[in-house]
Design a protein around this motif. Structure first.
Motif, PDB file in Angstrom:
ATOM      1  N   ILE A 107      40.815  29.889  36.135  1.00 31.76           N
ATOM      2  CA  ILE A 107      41.383  30.973  35.338  1.00 31.76           C
ATOM      3  C   ILE A 107      42.898  30.998  35.549  1.00 31.76           C
ATOM      4  O   ILE A 107      43.371  31.269  36.652  1.00 31.76           O
ATOM      5  CB  ILE A 107      40.766  32.328  35.717  1.00 31.76           C
ATOM      6  CG1 ILE A 107      39.243  32.281  35.529  1.00 31.76           C
ATOM      7  CG2 ILE A 107      41.377  33.444  34.875  1.00 31.76           C
ATOM      8  CD1 ILE A 107      38.525  33.544  35.974  1.00 31.76           C
ATOM      9  N   GLY A 108      43.631  30.700  34.496  1.00 33.91           N
ATOM     10  CA  GLY A 108      45.080  30.665  34.600  1.00 33.91           C
ATOM     11  C   GLY A 108      45.666  32.050  34.767  1.00 33.91           C
ATOM     12  O   GLY A 108      45.456  32.920  33.916  1.00 33.91           O
ATOM     13  N   VAL A 109      46.389  32.269  35.867  1.00 33.27           N
ATOM     14  CA  VAL A 109      47.036  33.562  36.102  1.00 33.27           C
ATOM     15  C   VAL A 109      48.514  33.506  35.719  1.00 33.27           C
ATOM     16  O   VAL A 109      49.226  34.513  35.802  1.00 33.27           O
ATOM     17  CB  VAL A 109      46.879  34.008  37.568  1.00 33.27           C
ATOM     18  CG1 VAL A 109      45.408  34.214  37.896  1.00 33.27           C
ATOM     19  CG2 VAL A 109      47.503  32.995  38.529  1.00 33.27           C
ATOM     20  N   ALA A 110      48.961  32.346  35.324  1.00 37.86           N
ATOM     21  CA  ALA A 110      50.331  32.149  34.837  1.00 37.86           C
ATOM     22  C   ALA A 110      50.356  30.810  34.133  1.00 37.86           C
ATOM     23  O   ALA A 110      49.417  30.013  34.247  1.00 37.86           O
ATOM     24  CB  ALA A 110      51.343  32.183  35.976  1.00 37.86           C
ATOM     25  N   GLU A 111      51.422  30.555  33.412  1.00 39.46           N
ATOM     26  CA  GLU A 111      51.570  29.238  32.812  1.00 39.46           C
ATOM     27  C   GLU A 111      52.982  28.727  32.998  1.00 39.46           C
ATOM     28  O   GLU A 111      53.931  29.490  33.184  1.00 39.46           O
ATOM     29  CB  GLU A 111      51.201  29.249  31.335  1.00 39.46           C
ATOM     30  CG  GLU A 111      52.041  30.114  30.453  1.00 39.46           C
ATOM     31  CD  GLU A 111      51.525  30.099  29.006  1.00 39.46           C
ATOM     32  OE1 GLU A 111      52.331  29.842  28.115  1.00 39.46           O
ATOM     33  OE2 GLU A 111      50.325  30.343  28.794  1.00 39.46           O
ATOM     34  N   ARG A 112      53.073  27.420  32.997  1.00 41.23           N
ATOM     35  CA  ARG A 112      54.375  26.794  33.208  1.00 41.23           C
ATOM     36  C   ARG A 112      55.281  27.034  32.003  1.00 41.23           C
ATOM     37  O   ARG A 112      54.814  27.196  30.869  1.00 41.23           O
ATOM     38  CB  ARG A 112      54.206  25.296  33.452  1.00 41.23           C
ATOM     39  CG  ARG A 112      53.368  24.988  34.679  1.00 41.23           C
ATOM     40  CD  ARG A 112      53.483  23.549  35.115  1.00 41.23           C
ATOM     41  NE  ARG A 112      53.011  22.628  34.097  1.00 41.23           N
ATOM     42  CZ  ARG A 112      53.179  21.298  34.162  1.00 41.23           C
ATOM     43  NH1 ARG A 112      53.823  20.763  35.174  1.00 41.23           N
ATOM     44  NH2 ARG A 112      52.710  20.514  33.213  1.00 41.23           N
ATOM     45  N   GLY A 113      56.570  27.071  32.276  1.00 41.62           N
ATOM     46  CA  GLY A 113      57.532  27.164  31.189  1.00 41.62           C
ATOM     47  C   GLY A 113      57.666  25.836  30.465  1.00 41.62           C
ATOM     48  O   GLY A 113      57.154  24.799  30.904  1.00 41.62           O
ATOM     49  N   VAL A 114      58.362  25.853  29.343  1.00 45.23           N
ATOM     50  CA  VAL A 114      58.509  24.661  28.509  1.00 45.23           C
ATOM     51  C   VAL A 114      59.975  24.492  28.135  1.00 45.23           C
ATOM     52  O   VAL A 114      60.655  25.461  27.782  1.00 45.23           O
ATOM     53  CB  VAL A 114      57.687  24.761  27.210  1.00 45.23           C
ATOM     54  CG1 VAL A 114      57.718  23.449  26.447  1.00 45.23           C
ATOM     55  CG2 VAL A 114      56.259  25.166  27.501  1.00 45.23           C
ATOM     56  N   LEU A 170      57.327  24.676  36.684  1.00 48.57           N
ATOM     57  CA  LEU A 170      56.482  25.390  37.622  1.00 48.57           C
ATOM     58  C   LEU A 170      57.114  26.747  37.913  1.00 48.57           C
ATOM     59  O   LEU A 170      58.341  26.845  38.020  1.00 48.57           O
ATOM     60  CB  LEU A 170      56.355  24.584  38.911  1.00 48.57           C
ATOM     61  CG  LEU A 170      55.176  24.903  39.837  1.00 48.57           C
ATOM     62  CD1 LEU A 170      53.850  24.583  39.156  1.00 48.57           C
ATOM     63  CD2 LEU A 170      55.303  24.117  41.142  1.00 48.57           C
ATOM     64  N   PRO A 171      56.312  27.822  38.011  1.00 46.68           N
ATOM     65  CA  PRO A 171      56.905  29.119  38.356  1.00 46.68           C
ATOM     66  C   PRO A 171      57.797  29.011  39.589  1.00 46.68           C
ATOM     67  O   PRO A 171      57.435  28.378  40.583  1.00 46.68           O
ATOM     68  CB  PRO A 171      55.672  29.991  38.620  1.00 46.68           C
ATOM     69  CG  PRO A 171      54.626  29.421  37.727  1.00 46.68           C
ATOM     70  CD  PRO A 171      54.866  27.929  37.755  1.00 46.68           C
ATOM     71  N   GLY A 172      58.952  29.616  39.494  1.00 41.52           N
ATOM     72  CA  GLY A 172      59.958  29.499  40.546  1.00 41.52           C
ATOM     73  C   GLY A 172      61.134  28.657  40.103  1.00 41.52           C
ATOM     74  O   GLY A 172      62.268  28.871  40.546  1.00 41.52           O
ATOM     75  N   ASP A 173      60.883  27.663  39.249  1.00 41.21           N
ATOM     76  CA  ASP A 173      61.966  26.930  38.596  1.00 41.21           C
ATOM     77  C   ASP A 173      62.310  27.659  37.303  1.00 41.21           C
ATOM     78  O   ASP A 173      61.447  28.260  36.663  1.00 41.21           O
ATOM     79  CB  ASP A 173      61.553  25.489  38.279  1.00 41.21           C
ATOM     80  CG  ASP A 173      61.480  24.619  39.520  1.00 41.21           C
ATOM     81  OD1 ASP A 173      62.178  24.953  40.506  1.00 41.21           O
ATOM     82  OD2 ASP A 173      60.724  23.629  39.509  1.00 41.21           O
ATOM     83  N   THR A 174      63.567  27.593  36.909  1.00 40.00           N
ATOM     84  CA  THR A 174      64.024  28.249  35.689  1.00 40.00           C
ATOM     85  C   THR A 174      64.620  27.228  34.745  1.00 40.00           C
ATOM     86  O   THR A 174      64.902  26.088  35.132  1.00 40.00           O
ATOM     87  CB  THR A 174      65.081  29.320  36.000  1.00 40.00           C
ATOM     88  OG1 THR A 174      66.265  28.663  36.510  1.00 40.00           O
ATOM     89  CG2 THR A 174      64.575  30.331  37.023  1.00 40.00           C
ATOM     90  N   VAL A 175      64.821  27.651  33.515  1.00 38.67           N
ATOM     91  CA  VAL A 175      65.467  26.778  32.531  1.00 38.67           C
ATOM     92  C   VAL A 175      66.841  26.344  33.044  1.00 38.67           C
ATOM     93  O   VAL A 175      67.201  25.165  32.980  1.00 38.67           O
ATOM     94  CB  VAL A 175      65.581  27.501  31.173  1.00 38.67           C
ATOM     95  CG1 VAL A 175      66.446  26.697  30.208  1.00 38.67           C
ATOM     96  CG2 VAL A 175      64.193  27.752  30.582  1.00 38.67           C
ATOM     97  N   ALA A 176      67.599  27.291  33.585  1.00 41.11           N
ATOM     98  CA  ALA A 176      68.954  26.970  34.058  1.00 41.11           C
ATOM     99  C   ALA A 176      68.919  26.014  35.243  1.00 41.11           C
ATOM    100  O   ALA A 176      69.692  25.042  35.295  1.00 41.11           O
ATOM    101  CB  ALA A 176      69.687  28.262  34.434  1.00 41.11           C
TER     102      ALA A 176
END
Length: 445
Positions: free
Chosen positions: A196-203, A324-330
């Motif tokens: 069960i996904g509790v979050a998803e990676r950014g794109v 991955l959560p914790g990394d940002t676009v910037a």
């Protein structure tokens, strides 16, 4: 198969035959297919359309409201009606024929959208249609959110969220496509797990571009644009993002530890201490485990000159980045620029969406999901949190709900998962029918 299940299967096959293909370039979309899909829903699900309120939003997305005894704390069930394009010659069965293959427990429907994501959409409607026909009224409002362009921009779901936000709607639980019931994904685990996904990676979509004056290919420069671009691509490939263990993945290993064979059981039980060493091994064990423990980058498109004897004035590579959560676009943009390390190669972010917030893997919303799974998918299936590897329309709902989850209630083998966005997409009929029961239990639970 009983008559009720046979009728449900016939409805699924009819809807799978409608080629609701979406493209990033919307001028290529056949909107009449979406209109036909809407019309088929009205005809096939008369009770849904008699009782639920329906709105068309954002052009072709659908929002249904099933009024419950209480309007507060509604449930939102999501799916999308669009599918990705096909290359028919790669398929063993015509991709929009919805052929039935095999018999008994292994009878399978082959069709684009069988899993991603018409299988879930139709299962939701089957559950609601049956409940309405039985005279049921939910304890709280239930919304059905069906996007029309999840595979491209997700604008339909964004428009639905904007409408709900304007009306002050705060869902207590949102469920979209995502993880499935799987086995063999986590090494050593001996049971089926409901991921069960509790979050998803950014794109992110990043363009690497090298430029030069151009000219005739018979007199190439010492360091042409294509060579500089190739060098940048190789640097990015050879220096992946570092591995790390995020909280939901750590919780996943702690959850499955009691069901793990051999020495890995002790390793997973002590994941807080063994995690830093373990995640360095995961990338060697397959792409799914690799994607759980790092931000990934892959070049998906490359373009150069317009002719075989022409120097490229611009050579460009498109990089798909999953955060991955914790990394940002910037932060990812800065790292890619450092890795490329070439002032003559531009590194531009063409489009981006941050990783989603984390939803809790305890509390009433989580418990409701787990209870529905235990009641319908098997008491031996262990529910565990994880990070959704791909992006879904659910990320837009994080603006109006703290409990957004990603789970498709079907048991999928590795080969069935690998067929998503590829050829020979398919689902076993019995697994799809169990999915209907799951949605019914979730609504009434």
């Amino acid at each position: 198969m009983d008559p009720e299940a046979s009728a449900a299967l016939a409805r699924l096959r009819e809807l799978l035959r409608i080629p609701t293909v979406s493209y990033a370039d919307e001028s290529l979309i056949d909107w009449s297919s979406f209109d036909a899909f809407h019309a088929a829903l009205e005809r096939l699900y008369p009770e849904v359309h008699r009782v639920l309120e329906r709105e068309v939003i954002g052009g072709h997305s659908l929002l249904y409201r099933w009024r419950g005894a209480d309007a507060a704390d509604p449930l939102v069930l999501m799916a999308h009606m669009d599918v990705v394009p096909v290359v028919p010659s790669e398929w063993d069965h015509e991709p929009f024929a919805a052929d039935l293959v095999g018999e008994g427990e292994e009878q399978t429907i082959h069709a684009r959208g069988a899993v991603d994501d018409k299988g879930a959409l139709v299962a939701i409607l089957e559950a609601v249609e049956a409940l309405v026909a039985d005279g049921a009224t939910p304890a709280h409002d239930v919304y059905l959110s069906f996007g029309h362009n999840e595979e491209t921009a997700g604008g339909g779901a964004q428009a639905i969220v904007a409408v709900l936000e304007e009306r002050g709607i705060r869902p207590s639980l949102v469920l979209d496509e995502g993880g499935a019931v799987v086995d063999g994904v986590v090494p050593g685990v001996t049971v089926k797990t409901a991921m069960i996904g509790v979050a998803e990676r950014g794109v992110m979509t990043v363009h690497l571009t090298a430029r030069e004056q151009g000219g005739h290919a018979s007199t190439p420069p010492a360091d042409p644009a294509t060579a500089r671009l190739a060098r940048a691509v190789l640097r990015l490939h050879r220096r992946p993002f570092p591995t790390r263990l995020v909280a939901p993945v750590r919780a996943m290993f702690e959850t499955v530890a009691p069901y793990t064979r051999g020495p890995l059981q002790a390793v997973f039980r002590s994941i807080r201490y063994t995690g830093p060493a373990l995640v360095k091994v995961f990338p060697k064990l397959g792409p799914e485990l690799n994607a759980l423990v790092r931000t990934t980058t892959v070049v998906t498109e490359m373009a150069g000159a317009t002719g075989a004897n022409v120097l490229a004035t611009s050579a460009r590579a498109t990089v798909n980045v999953r955060l991955l959560p914790g990394d940002t676009v910037a932060s990812a943009h800065r790292r890619i620029r450092r890795i490329v390390a070439d002032r003559d190669v531009d590194v531009d972010v063409a489009w981006a969406s941050e990783a989603s917030p984390l939803s809790a893997w305890d509390g009433p919303a989580w418990g409701r999901l787990v209870a529905a799974g235990r009641a319908t998918l098997g008491a031996d299936v262990i529910a565990t949190p994880y990070i959704q590897l791909g992006a879904s329309d659910s990320r837009w709902f994080c603006a109006i709900s703290d409990n957004v989850y990603r789970f498709t209630p079907f048991h999928l083998s590795r080969s069935e998962r690998e067929a998503l966005h590829s050829h020979n997409e398919r689902i076993r009929v019995q697994e799809w029918l169990r999915g209907i029961a799951f949605y019914r239990a979730l609504i009434t639970g």
